[in-house]
Design a protein around this motif. Structure first.
Motif, PDB file in Angstrom:
ATOM      1  N   MET A   1       0.852  -1.181   0.000  1.00  0.00           N
ATOM      2  CA  MET A   1       0.000   0.000   0.000  1.00  0.00           C
ATOM      3  C   MET A   1       0.891   1.236   0.000  1.00  0.00           C
ATOM      4  O   MET A   1       2.004   1.190   0.483  1.00  0.00           O
ATOM      5  N   GLU A   2       0.347   2.327  -0.538  1.00  0.00           N
ATOM      6  CA  GLU A   2       1.207   3.480  -0.763  1.00  0.00           C
ATOM      7  C   GLU A   2       0.645   4.712  -0.057  1.00  0.00           C
ATOM      8  O   GLU A   2      -0.467   5.156  -0.355  1.00  0.00           O
ATOM      9  N   GLN A   3       1.437   5.218   0.872  1.00  0.00           N
ATOM     10  CA  GLN A   3       0.976   6.337   1.688  1.00  0.00           C
ATOM     11  C   GLN A   3       0.470   7.510   0.844  1.00  0.00           C
ATOM     12  O   GLN A   3      -0.600   8.055   1.090  1.00  0.00           O
ATOM     13  N   ALA A   4       1.258   7.865  -0.198  1.00  0.00           N
ATOM     14  CA  ALA A   4       0.896   9.041  -0.999  1.00  0.00           C
ATOM     15  C   ALA A   4      -0.462   8.845  -1.666  1.00  0.00           C
ATOM     16  O   ALA A   4      -1.266   9.780  -1.766  1.00  0.00           O
ATOM     17  N   ARG A   5      -0.730   7.628  -2.129  1.00  0.00           N
ATOM     18  CA  ARG A   5      -2.019   7.370  -2.797  1.00  0.00           C
ATOM     19  C   ARG A   5      -3.164   7.419  -1.778  1.00  0.00           C
ATOM     20  O   ARG A   5      -4.223   7.942  -2.066  1.00  0.00           O
ATOM     21  N   ILE A   6      -2.949   6.855  -0.599  1.00  0.00           N
ATOM     22  CA  ILE A   6      -4.007   6.911   0.422  1.00  0.00           C
ATOM     23  C   ILE A   6      -4.343   8.371   0.723  1.00  0.00           C
ATOM     24  O   ILE A   6      -5.505   8.761   0.763  1.00  0.00           O
ATOM     25  N   PHE A   7      -3.303   9.188   0.873  1.00  0.00           N
ATOM     26  CA  PHE A   7      -3.528  10.615   1.146  1.00  0.00           C
ATOM     27  C   PHE A   7      -4.299  11.265   0.008  1.00  0.00           C
ATOM     28  O   PHE A   7      -5.179  12.090   0.231  1.00  0.00           O
ATOM     29  N   ARG A   8      -3.977  10.884  -1.222  1.00  0.00           N
ATOM     30  CA  ARG A   8      -4.654  11.482  -2.374  1.00  0.00           C
ATOM     31  C   ARG A   8      -6.144  11.137  -2.378  1.00  0.00           C
ATOM     32  O   ARG A   8      -6.985  11.937  -2.729  1.00  0.00           O
ATOM     33  N   PHE A   9      -6.474   9.902  -1.956  1.00  0.00           N
ATOM     34  CA  PHE A   9      -7.878   9.476  -1.964  1.00  0.00           C
ATOM     35  C   PHE A   9      -8.670  10.060  -0.787  1.00  0.00           C
ATOM     36  O   PHE A   9      -9.897  10.074  -0.814  1.00  0.00           O
ATOM     37  N   LEU A  10      -7.966  10.500   0.262  1.00  0.00           N
ATOM     38  CA  LEU A  10      -8.672  11.051   1.421  1.00  0.00           C
ATOM     39  C   LEU A  10      -9.269  12.415   1.080  1.00  0.00           C
ATOM     40  O   LEU A  10      -8.591  13.264   0.493  1.00  0.00           O
ATOM     41  N   GLY A  11     -10.517  12.615   1.432  1.00  0.00           N
ATOM     42  CA  GLY A  11     -11.166  13.897   1.132  1.00  0.00           C
ATOM     43  C   GLY A  11     -10.574  15.027   1.965  1.00  0.00           C
ATOM     44  O   GLY A  11      -9.911  14.785   2.979  1.00  0.00           O
ATOM     45  N   PRO A  12     -10.818  16.277   1.554  1.00  0.00           N
ATOM     46  CA  PRO A  12     -10.241  17.437   2.241  1.00  0.00           C
ATOM     47  C   PRO A  12     -10.751  17.583   3.677  1.00  0.00           C
ATOM     48  O   PRO A  12     -10.116  18.247   4.495  1.00  0.00           O
ATOM     49  N   ASP A  13     -11.889  16.960   3.984  1.00  0.00           N
ATOM     50  CA  ASP A  13     -12.445  17.114   5.334  1.00  0.00           C
ATOM     51  C   ASP A  13     -11.873  16.121   6.340  1.00  0.00           C
ATOM     52  O   ASP A  13     -12.226  16.172   7.521  1.00  0.00           O
ATOM     53  N   TYR A  14     -11.033  15.215   5.887  1.00  0.00           N
ATOM     54  CA  TYR A  14     -10.485  14.235   6.831  1.00  0.00           C
ATOM     55  C   TYR A  14      -9.441  14.919   7.725  1.00  0.00           C
ATOM     56  O   TYR A  14      -8.414  15.387   7.232  1.00  0.00           O
ATOM     57  N   PRO A  15      -9.686  14.999   9.048  1.00  0.00           N
ATOM     58  CA  PRO A  15      -8.857  15.857   9.901  1.00  0.00           C
ATOM     59  C   PRO A  15      -7.671  15.144  10.568  1.00  0.00           C
ATOM     60  O   PRO A  15      -6.918  15.782  11.301  1.00  0.00           O
ATOM     61  N   TRP A  16      -7.517  13.854  10.347  1.00  0.00           N
ATOM     62  CA  TRP A  16      -6.519  13.100  11.115  1.00  0.00           C
ATOM     63  C   TRP A  16      -5.339  12.627  10.249  1.00  0.00           C
ATOM     64  O   TRP A  16      -4.736  11.587  10.491  1.00  0.00           O
ATOM     65  N   ARG A  17      -5.014  13.441   9.193  1.00  0.00           N
ATOM     66  CA  ARG A  17      -3.900  13.064   8.304  1.00  0.00           C
ATOM     67  C   ARG A  17      -2.569  13.009   9.043  1.00  0.00           C
ATOM     68  O   ARG A  17      -1.685  12.252   8.701  1.00  0.00           O
ATOM     69  N   ASP A  18      -2.430  13.892  10.055  1.00  0.00           N
ATOM     70  CA  ASP A  18      -1.149  14.010  10.753  1.00  0.00           C
ATOM     71  C   ASP A  18      -0.913  12.834  11.712  1.00  0.00           C
ATOM     72  O   ASP A  18       0.096  12.791  12.390  1.00  0.00           O
ATOM     73  N   ARG A  19      -1.829  11.909  11.815  1.00  0.00           N
ATOM     74  CA  ARG A  19      -1.674  10.799  12.760  1.00  0.00           C
ATOM     75  C   ARG A  19      -1.997   9.455  12.104  1.00  0.00           C
ATOM     76  O   ARG A  19      -2.591   8.592  12.724  1.00  0.00           O
ATOM     77  N   LEU A  20      -1.599   9.363  10.840  1.00  0.00           N
ATOM     78  CA  LEU A  20      -1.830   8.127  10.093  1.00  0.00           C
ATOM     79  C   LEU A  20      -0.491   7.414   9.886  1.00  0.00           C
ATOM     80  O   LEU A  20       0.431   7.972   9.300  1.00  0.00           O
ATOM     81  N   LEU A  21      -0.401   6.212  10.406  1.00  0.00           N
ATOM     82  CA  LEU A  21       0.852   5.450  10.336  1.00  0.00           C
ATOM     83  C   LEU A  21       0.667   4.289   9.368  1.00  0.00           C
ATOM     84  O   LEU A  21      -0.257   3.482   9.539  1.00  0.00           O
ATOM     85  N   ILE A  22       1.544   4.222   8.360  1.00  0.00           N
ATOM     86  CA  ILE A  22       1.432   3.124   7.392  1.00  0.00           C
ATOM     87  C   ILE A  22       2.720   2.316   7.453  1.00  0.00           C
ATOM     88  O   ILE A  22       3.805   2.834   7.200  1.00  0.00           O
TER      89      ILE A  22
END
Ligand code: BTN
Length: 266
Positions: A1-22
């Motif tokens: 799985m690819e962190q950058a792609r997961i981030f790209r698919f996450l909508g702008p309203d997702y507030p917990w990007r800074d605490r996602l560990l892959i």
């Protein structure tokens, strides 16, 4: 799985990007996240692993978690409530995961009470909820772990599981993008958290719609004892309401429940 792609698919309203560990490999994302929870990690911290060496299911079972096939994800929640106010957390997560699969794979799975995601008669995944308590018995944290089979073909499952297990790819009839699934899961979990303590009635209505166990004959297995009945409903604590052949009705909370026609119970 690819962190950058997961981030790209996450909508702008997702507030917990800074605490996602892959991570590539862990024993169990639930176990690692509980460790972080005890060290004070904030609500919304989530962990996704490419593979787990000791993936855990309910009732002390393992959860097979090979690389390249599934999404294994745990999220940390810290709702301000008593442990007893979270009886619906696993069911709420089940509905949230149905939403996520519908968004990412374009079909809606069912839920086999309490915590299995199913496609027809086969298991797509499961949910393992674990609570941490304070020394006074209050709620410290909740870790919700979800595993979903995504890319397997029938022959990728061990022979003994082939008539019981399925993947999103089998159900959707085409390839599945696990990064897209993971992002949809995170977004649905965030949405679920927003209404967790204030919209319980609506949640139970949704759960009743998604739960394929209701209206079915079930076998209740507790130790050596097996009892048969008809699953009528779920109550406000998530217990299964079952009517037995002698007419009496019971709320069933523990033990194993087999649904006629599913997995190996015919
Ligand atoms: C079940 O089927 O009984 C529940 C399975 C839960 C599996 C998930 S995968 C991510 C998280 N980490 C674990 O060790 N278990 C859960």
């Amino acid at each position: 799985m690819e962190q950058a792609r997961i981030f790209r698919f996450l909508g702008p309203d997702y507030p917990w990007r800074d605490r996602l560990l892959i991570l590539d490999q862990v024993d169990s994302t639930n176990d690692r996240l509980k460790e972080l929870a005890r060290q004070g990690a904030p609500e919304g911290t989530a962990m996704i692993a490419e593979r787990q060496t000791d993936g855990r299911g309910r009732r002390g079972r393992g959860f097979s978690s090979p690389g390249g096939t599934g999404v294994y994800l745990s999220i940390l929640l810290r709702p301000d409530c008593a442990p007893g106010d979270l009886m619906h957390l696993t069911c709420a997560t089940g509905c949230a995961m149905c939403d996520a699969v519908e968004k990412a794979a374009h079909f809606r799975p069912g839920i086999k009470w309490t915590n299995d995601l199913v496609w027809g008669t086969k298991k797509l995944g499961g949910i393992l909820t674990e609570l941490g308590l304070t020394p006074q018995g209050g709620l410290d944290y909740a870790v919700v772990g979800i595993g979903i089979n995504c890319c397997q073909a029938v022959e990728d499952f061990p022979p003994e599981l082939r008539d019981m297990a399925a993947s999103l790819a089998m159900a959707a009839g085409g390839p599945i993008d696990r990064d897209r699934v993971a992002a949809a899961m995170l977004e649905s979990l965030f949405k679920m958290r927003q209404t967790l303590l204030c919209e319980k009635d609506a949640l139970w209505e949704r759960y009743r719609r998604d739960c394929v166990t209701l209206g079915k004959d079930v076998a209740l297995i507790r130790g050596d004892e097996v009892r048969h009945g008809l699953a009528l409903d779920v109550d406000e604590e998530g217990a299964l309401i079952v009517r037995f052949p002698d007419g009496h009705i019971e709320a069933v909370n523990s033990g194993e429940v087999s649904v006629r026609g599913m997995y190996h119970y015919v």
